[in-house]
Design an enzyme around this catalytic site. Structure first.
Site, PDB file in Angstrom:
ATOM      1  N   TYR A  24      12.350  88.493  74.057  1.00 48.36           N
ATOM      2  CA  TYR A  24      12.961  88.334  75.374  1.00 48.36           C
ATOM      3  C   TYR A  24      14.124  87.367  75.267  1.00 48.36           C
ATOM      4  O   TYR A  24      13.982  86.286  74.680  1.00 48.36           O
ATOM      5  CB  TYR A  24      11.912  87.794  76.352  1.00 48.36           C
ATOM      6  CG  TYR A  24      12.415  87.559  77.759  1.00 48.36           C
ATOM      7  CD1 TYR A  24      12.842  88.621  78.558  1.00 48.36           C
ATOM      8  CD2 TYR A  24      12.443  86.272  78.312  1.00 48.36           C
ATOM      9  CE1 TYR A  24      13.282  88.410  79.859  1.00 48.36           C
ATOM     10  CE2 TYR A  24      12.870  86.052  79.617  1.00 48.36           C
ATOM     11  CZ  TYR A  24      13.300  87.129  80.383  1.00 48.36           C
ATOM     12  OH  TYR A  24      13.729  86.900  81.674  1.00 48.36           O
ATOM     13  N   ASP A  28      17.661  82.788  69.037  1.00 46.96           N
ATOM     14  CA  ASP A  28      17.380  82.385  70.415  1.00 46.96           C
ATOM     15  C   ASP A  28      16.258  81.354  70.343  1.00 46.96           C
ATOM     16  O   ASP A  28      15.081  81.694  70.204  1.00 46.96           O
ATOM     17  CB  ASP A  28      16.972  83.614  71.237  1.00 46.96           C
ATOM     18  CG  ASP A  28      16.608  83.225  72.675  1.00 46.96           C
ATOM     19  OD1 ASP A  28      16.530  82.011  72.970  1.00 46.96           O
ATOM     20  OD2 ASP A  28      16.393  84.144  73.489  1.00 46.96           O
ATOM     21  N   LYS A  32      14.889  75.321  78.185  1.00 43.63           N
ATOM     22  CA  LYS A  32      13.568  74.706  78.316  1.00 43.63           C
ATOM     23  C   LYS A  32      13.559  73.216  77.947  1.00 43.63           C
ATOM     24  O   LYS A  32      13.937  72.378  78.765  1.00 43.63           O
ATOM     25  CB  LYS A  32      12.540  75.503  77.518  1.00 43.63           C
ATOM     26  CG  LYS A  32      12.431  76.968  78.048  1.00 43.63           C
ATOM     27  CD  LYS A  32      11.269  77.718  77.460  1.00 43.63           C
ATOM     28  CE  LYS A  32      11.305  79.188  77.812  1.00 43.63           C
ATOM     29  NZ  LYS A  32      10.656  79.592  79.024  1.00 43.63           N
TER      30      LYS A  32
HETATM   31  C1  LIG Z   1      13.291  83.083  73.950  1.00 43.87           C
HETATM   32  C2  LIG Z   1      13.788  83.058  75.363  1.00 43.87           C
HETATM   33  N1  LIG Z   1      15.072  83.322  75.620  1.00 43.87           N
HETATM   34  C3  LIG Z   1      15.563  83.288  76.862  1.00 43.87           C
HETATM   35  C4  LIG Z   1      14.756  82.995  77.938  1.00 43.87           C
HETATM   36  C5  LIG Z   1      15.330  82.960  79.323  1.00 43.87           C
HETATM   37  O1  LIG Z   1      15.368  81.635  79.772  1.00 43.87           O
HETATM   38  P1  LIG Z   1      15.372  81.309  81.341  1.00 43.87           P
HETATM   39  O2  LIG Z   1      14.041  81.714  81.870  1.00 43.87           O
HETATM   40  O3  LIG Z   1      15.615  79.830  81.378  1.00 43.87           O
HETATM   41  O4  LIG Z   1      16.495  82.062  81.941  1.00 43.87           O
HETATM   42  C6  LIG Z   1      13.412  82.709  77.723  1.00 43.87           C
HETATM   43  C7  LIG Z   1      12.525  82.419  78.851  1.00 43.87           C
HETATM   44  O5  LIG Z   1      11.334  82.369  78.754  1.00 43.87           O
HETATM   45  C8  LIG Z   1      12.913  82.734  76.399  1.00 43.87           C
HETATM   46  O6  LIG Z   1      11.627  82.476  76.139  1.00 43.87           O
END
Ligand SMILES: Cc1ncc(COP(=O)(O)O)c(C=O)c1O
Length: 432
Positions: free
Chosen positions: A149, A244, A272
């Site tokens: 994700y 990511d 986060k």
């Molecule tokens: C690996 C990863 N990338 C991107 C995101 C998206 O972040 P946000 O929820 O702050 O938009 C998340 C959210 O859980 C994530 O776990």
């Protein structure tokens, strides 16, 4: 452990009302408990390793507001720093020294990051990094992995794990086919599939983006050689490698998964933990690539509240706390005790399970495993997970309400919390 006083009347009232006000009653889908059943719990306050709901039930928390609460909720030093910052105002919409301080901390910590741009969420960071990958390479296609994700932007909503998997949506209506046509997917941990995509799309692939340790299909670590293989393949094809690290950044180790595994990508996204519980995202990497970002270069990306002093303050203080000696050792030890205990108890009670942890991130699947990718993760017994989740909830343990989410510990979790969690698990796993 099961208290006959477990009463969620107020939660139910509030959530029933919420459903008339907000789609599904929530501000983000996984919170709605769709995959585990029952109504979600409505919270009143948080502190350290604990949550209290509106009916005054107390829970040991393994969600940590989905990752940011690595030092424990409402850490007194973070709160104090925020109070000081609050007195100076909430947003300048102009440069502030705090941005330099957090930027320096991130650059010092994360091997790939020579320059960084702050945004407000992980989604924003991933959207921007994709644009940057394309701008720099002047190629349009990108490879992502099934079950990873990268936020909810159109071009990433292809086999996107997490909430999308939880809701059983193959994709999402409203995402134009033309947008996802250039998003290629491969199974996680499958270098051959990646190689084949590069061979079939010569000089067209801008890069590969992945969670270096997957948290959004449940917890799935990279196989030995997978990250190194991706580094090699991307270099060979003139494409960029993007980690990511929105979830793994400052969690797997202070320098993220790239430090832990010794593989340096070209670009990295974060979120986060670097916001310490306030809305922050960031992307960064090689200076020559980051120099393309406006106003240094032509790739446009902007944000009204980006780099605001409150978010920067919470991030700086959180990283300061994490830099103290022994933090990651402590996270690793308590998390390993927790997952080893859960696996042993589950097996003793006759369940097929597998799982693991790295630092303060862990996961357990109700399948014999091993789980190397999203297809493997989907063999997990979801109805058993739902019963496990409910049983633990009723015994004061708050787990992520989806089999396809990693769990998180914090520096505030004590040995006693872990022991209490395992004794709840003993009861629940013996009864499902
Ligand atoms: C690996 C990863 N990338 C991107 C995101 C998206 O972040 P946000 O929820 O702050 O938009 C998340 C959210 O859980 C994530 O776990």
């Amino acid at each position: 452990m099961l208290t006959s006083t477990f009463n969620t009347t107020k939660s139910e009232e509030i959530f029933t009302a919420a459903q008339q006000l907000m789609p599904g009653g929530v501000s983000s889908p996984v919170r709605a408990f769709k995959s585990v059943g029952g109504q979600p719990i409505v919270f009143d306050r948080v502190k350290g390793a604990y949550l209290w709901d509106v009916d005054d039930n107390q829970y040991i928390d393994y969600v940590g507001t989905w990752g940011p609460a690595i030092c424990g909720h409402a850490h007194p030093e973070v709160l104090e720093a925020l109070k000081q910052a609050l007195g100076k105002g909430t947003s300048f919409g102009a440069p502030c020294l705090l941005e330099n301080i957090l930027a320096e901390m991130v650059i010092d910590a994360v091997p790939s990051v020579e320059m960084v741009r702050f945004v407000n969420s992980g989604t924003e960071a991933c959207m921007a990094v994709l644009r940057l990958m394309r701008a720099f390479t002047q190629r349009e296609k990108v490879i992502k992995f099934e079950g990873c994700y990268h936020g909810h932007a159109d071009m990433f909503l292809v086999k996107a794990g997490s909430g999308v998997a939880t809701l059983g949506l193959p994709d999402s209506p409203g995402v134009p086919k033309s947008v996802t046509a250039s998003t290629l997917t491969a199974p996680y941990n499958d270098l051959q599939a990646v190689q084949a995509l590069f061979e079939n799309n010569p000089d067209q692939i801008a890069g590969v983006i992945l969670e270096p340790v997957v948290g959004n299909a449940g917890f799935i670590p990279p196989d030995a050689g997978f990250l190194a293989g991706l580094r090699e393949i991307t270099r060979e094809h003139g494409a960029l490698l993007v980690f990511d690290e929105v979830m793994t950044g400052f969690r797997i180790s202070y320098g993220g998964a790239q430090e832990k595994f010794g593989i340096t990508p070209d670009l990295t996204t974060m979120g986060k933990v670097i916001g310490g519980g306030l809305p922050v995202g960031a992307y960064g990497g090689r200076k020559d690539i980051m120099s393309m970002v406006a106003p240094a270069g032509p790739m446009y990306q902007a944000g009204t509240l980006s780099g605001n002093p409150l978010a920067m303050t919470a991030g700086i203080k959180t990283l300061e706390l994490l830099r103290r000696p022994g933090t990651y050792e402590k996270l690793a030890t308590i998390t390993k005790t927790l997952i080893d205990g859960l696996l042993t108890i589950a097996k003793d009670k006759g369940h097929e399970v597998c799982g693991g942890s790295i630092s303060g991130m862990f996961g357990l699947f109700f399948t014999a495993g091993p789980v190397h990718n999203y297809e493997d993760a989907k063999t997990s017994d979801l109805s058993k997970f739902a019963k496990f989740h409910r049983g633990m909830l009723e015994r004061g343990v708050y787990l992520a309400p989806s089999q396809f989410e990693a769990g998180f510990t914090s520096l505030a979790h004590t040995d006693e919390d872990i022991a209490q969690t395992l004794s709840a698990a003993e009861e629940v796993l013996g009864s499902i």
